[in-house]
Design an enzyme around this catalytic site. Structure first.
Site, PDB file in Angstrom:
ATOM      1  N   ARG A 148      42.771  63.466  21.696  1.00 41.25           N
ATOM      2  CA  ARG A 148      42.015  63.831  22.901  1.00 41.25           C
ATOM      3  C   ARG A 148      42.943  63.900  24.104  1.00 41.25           C
ATOM      4  O   ARG A 148      42.814  64.788  24.950  1.00 41.25           O
ATOM      5  CB  ARG A 148      40.873  62.829  23.120  1.00 41.25           C
ATOM      6  CG  ARG A 148      39.874  63.316  24.157  1.00 41.25           C
ATOM      7  CD  ARG A 148      38.611  62.498  24.163  1.00 41.25           C
ATOM      8  NE  ARG A 148      38.855  61.112  24.538  1.00 41.25           N
ATOM      9  CZ  ARG A 148      37.943  60.148  24.485  1.00 41.25           C
ATOM     10  NH1 ARG A 148      36.715  60.420  24.079  1.00 41.25           N
ATOM     11  NH2 ARG A 148      38.239  58.917  24.840  1.00 41.25           N
ATOM     12  N   GLU A 166      25.453  64.054  29.925  1.00 43.33           N
ATOM     13  CA  GLU A 166      26.009  62.720  29.686  1.00 43.33           C
ATOM     14  C   GLU A 166      25.323  61.664  30.525  1.00 43.33           C
ATOM     15  O   GLU A 166      24.583  61.958  31.463  1.00 43.33           O
ATOM     16  CB  GLU A 166      27.502  62.712  30.036  1.00 43.33           C
ATOM     17  CG  GLU A 166      28.299  63.567  29.091  1.00 43.33           C
ATOM     18  CD  GLU A 166      29.750  63.127  29.027  1.00 43.33           C
ATOM     19  OE1 GLU A 166      30.025  62.094  28.398  1.00 43.33           O
ATOM     20  OE2 GLU A 166      30.584  63.821  29.599  1.00 43.33           O
ATOM     21  N   LYS A 202      39.539  64.530  29.334  1.00 36.07           N
ATOM     22  CA  LYS A 202      39.420  63.275  30.089  1.00 36.07           C
ATOM     23  C   LYS A 202      40.404  63.294  31.255  1.00 36.07           C
ATOM     24  O   LYS A 202      41.459  62.650  31.203  1.00 36.07           O
ATOM     25  CB  LYS A 202      39.653  62.096  29.136  1.00 36.07           C
ATOM     26  CG  LYS A 202      39.035  60.795  29.623  1.00 36.07           C
ATOM     27  CD  LYS A 202      38.939  59.800  28.480  1.00 36.07           C
ATOM     28  CE  LYS A 202      38.653  58.400  28.948  1.00 36.07           C
ATOM     29  NZ  LYS A 202      37.349  58.224  29.601  1.00 36.07           N
TER      30      LYS A 202
HETATM   31  C1  LIG Z   1      32.612  60.990  30.535  1.00 36.13           C
HETATM   32  C2  LIG Z   1      32.701  60.163  29.309  1.00 36.13           C
HETATM   33  N1  LIG Z   1      31.885  60.427  28.286  1.00 36.13           N
HETATM   34  C3  LIG Z   1      31.919  59.702  27.142  1.00 36.13           C
HETATM   35  C4  LIG Z   1      32.794  58.664  26.985  1.00 36.13           C
HETATM   36  C5  LIG Z   1      32.812  57.874  25.716  1.00 36.13           C
HETATM   37  O1  LIG Z   1      33.923  58.216  24.935  1.00 36.13           O
HETATM   38  P1  LIG Z   1      34.576  57.194  23.935  1.00 36.13           P
HETATM   39  O2  LIG Z   1      33.521  56.830  22.938  1.00 36.13           O
HETATM   40  O3  LIG Z   1      35.676  57.939  23.282  1.00 36.13           O
HETATM   41  O4  LIG Z   1      35.011  56.035  24.717  1.00 36.13           O
HETATM   42  C6  LIG Z   1      33.655  58.340  28.037  1.00 36.13           C
HETATM   43  C7  LIG Z   1      34.611  57.232  27.907  1.00 36.13           C
HETATM   44  O5  LIG Z   1      35.704  57.433  27.481  1.00 36.13           O
HETATM   45  C8  LIG Z   1      33.619  59.104  29.215  1.00 36.13           C
HETATM   46  O6  LIG Z   1      34.433  58.820  30.239  1.00 36.13           O
END
Ligand SMILES: Cc1ncc(COP(=O)(O)O)c(C=O)c1O
Length: 339
Positions: free
Chosen positions: A80, A219, A183
């Site tokens: 990622r 989200e 991210k």
């Molecule tokens: C915007 C967003 N969505 C979803 C997630 C959840 O992702 P993960 O399960 O990889 O931590 C995160 C955290 O990383 C996030 O910042």
């Protein structure tokens, strides 16, 4: 072992002993360096400061009952971060550097890896920034990759009890062809107004809808959304959400448990039909949702009427956490013991 009240740790920054850093200069990555400084020295014209050339990851190291320290699906965080770097024209780090950096960040701060049974973990924050100067809007020619570690408790203060969410319609965190699916810091800057609005209304986190139709669920704060009905796990498919590694893992576990898994657009009007809803991400793993308040429509959706998380959310949560801490078998090889 550090002398901390492990069970009461917030999801926040706490100084640890070391962090690691690596620099991309003259077209190549250098050696990983160990630092005990909490600050970085940056060029005043670094692209990270002016044009948001930066990406990060969030992951945890868990200590098991056997005392061993485990990383969970670190390769997915690497992939990622590579996608994030490519998405804003930064130089990605190699897989070897990434692995070496996160491993060192854990081992050098071993006394901060919380003891088993406290619900706490060592949070790792890999960070890649454009460190070279530019004044015109252009990618930097130099980059800096760092990883710091900090022990954390659960992200949502309420723990594994239902949280309250507010639907925010007057600000967007991301656009369909923007950077929502990677991210990068800019997404979090643009989520702050919505988060503040939710908090001001007395809610724990905002729900963002798709920015085009304002109809489909995107989200929940910094977590993915899911709903459960008729033994089916349903989670939104959208170009503007961050693919959560927790969600990816839950989808697999739900399938293993004999549930049907659907990844598709989820209309907000469908909320009424869900038996359970929740948010998922590394920070809290699963946060069951008890109430969703659509501020602009003055409409409330209620779940967990007995004040407790639903049975399937609970079952999936327990299974995933048991795999992460090494309490149960790891059939998909998600966990790597590093010490
Ligand atoms: C915007 C967003 N969505 C979803 C997630 C959840 O992702 P993960 O399960 O990889 O931590 C995160 C955290 O990383 C996030 O910042």
């Amino acid at each position: 072992m550090a002398n901390l009240e492990w069970g009461k740790l917030p999801f926040g920054y706490l100084k640890t002993d070391y962090n690691v850093r690596c620099y991309y200069r003259d077209g190549k990555w250098g050696e990983l360096e160990i630092s005990s400084s909490e600050t970085v020295n940056l060029h005043i014209s670094a692209t990270a400061l002016h044009y948001g050339q930066q990406a990060f990851e969030g992951m945890k190291a868990y200590r098991g009952k056997d005392g061993k320290i485990r990383l969970f699906r670190w390769e997915e965080n690497f992939k990622r971060m590579e996608r994030s770097a490519n998405g804003i024209l930064m130089q990605p780090v190699t897989k070897d550097i990434f692995k070496d950096a996160i491993t060192k960040a854990v081992l050098l701060n071993e006394r901060f890896v919380p003891p088993y049974g406290t619900g706490a973990a060592l949070y790792l924050r890999p960070l890649l920034i454009g460190s070279g100067p530019q004044v015109g809007v252009k990618p930097a020619e130099e980059y800096m990759f760092m990883v710091f570690a900090t022990p954390v408790g659960p992200y949502f203060k309420e723990g594994f009890t239902p949280i309250k969410i507010a639907v925010v319609r007057d600000s967007d965190r991301a656009a369909p062809l923007g950077t929502g699916s990677i991210k990068v810091g800019g997404n979090y800057a643009s989520s702050l107004v919505g988060a503040k609005k939710a908090h001001d209304e007395g809610y724990g986190a905002p729900m963002y809808l798709d920015s085009v139709h304002k109809k489909y669920i995107d989200e929940i704060g910094a977590a993915n959304f899911f709903g459960v009905k008729n033994n089916t796990y349903i989670t939104p498919k959208s170009p503007s959400i961050l693919p959560s590694i927790t969600n990816m893992s839950i989808m697999q576990l739900a399938e293993d448990m004999g549930m049907t898994v659907e990844k598709r657009p989820v209309d907000i009007d469908e909320l009424d039909s869900f038996e359970e809803v929740g948010a998922c991400g590394t920070a809290a793993i699963i946060s069951p949702i008890g109430e969703i308040y659509d501020i602009d429509k003055d409409k409330k959706y209620n779940f967990c009427k007995d004040g407790k998380a639903g049975p399937l959310s609970t079952k999936i949560y327990n299974k995933l956490v048991a795999i992460q801490y090494g309490d149960e078998a790891d059939p998909h090889n998600w966990v790597e013991i590093i010490k």
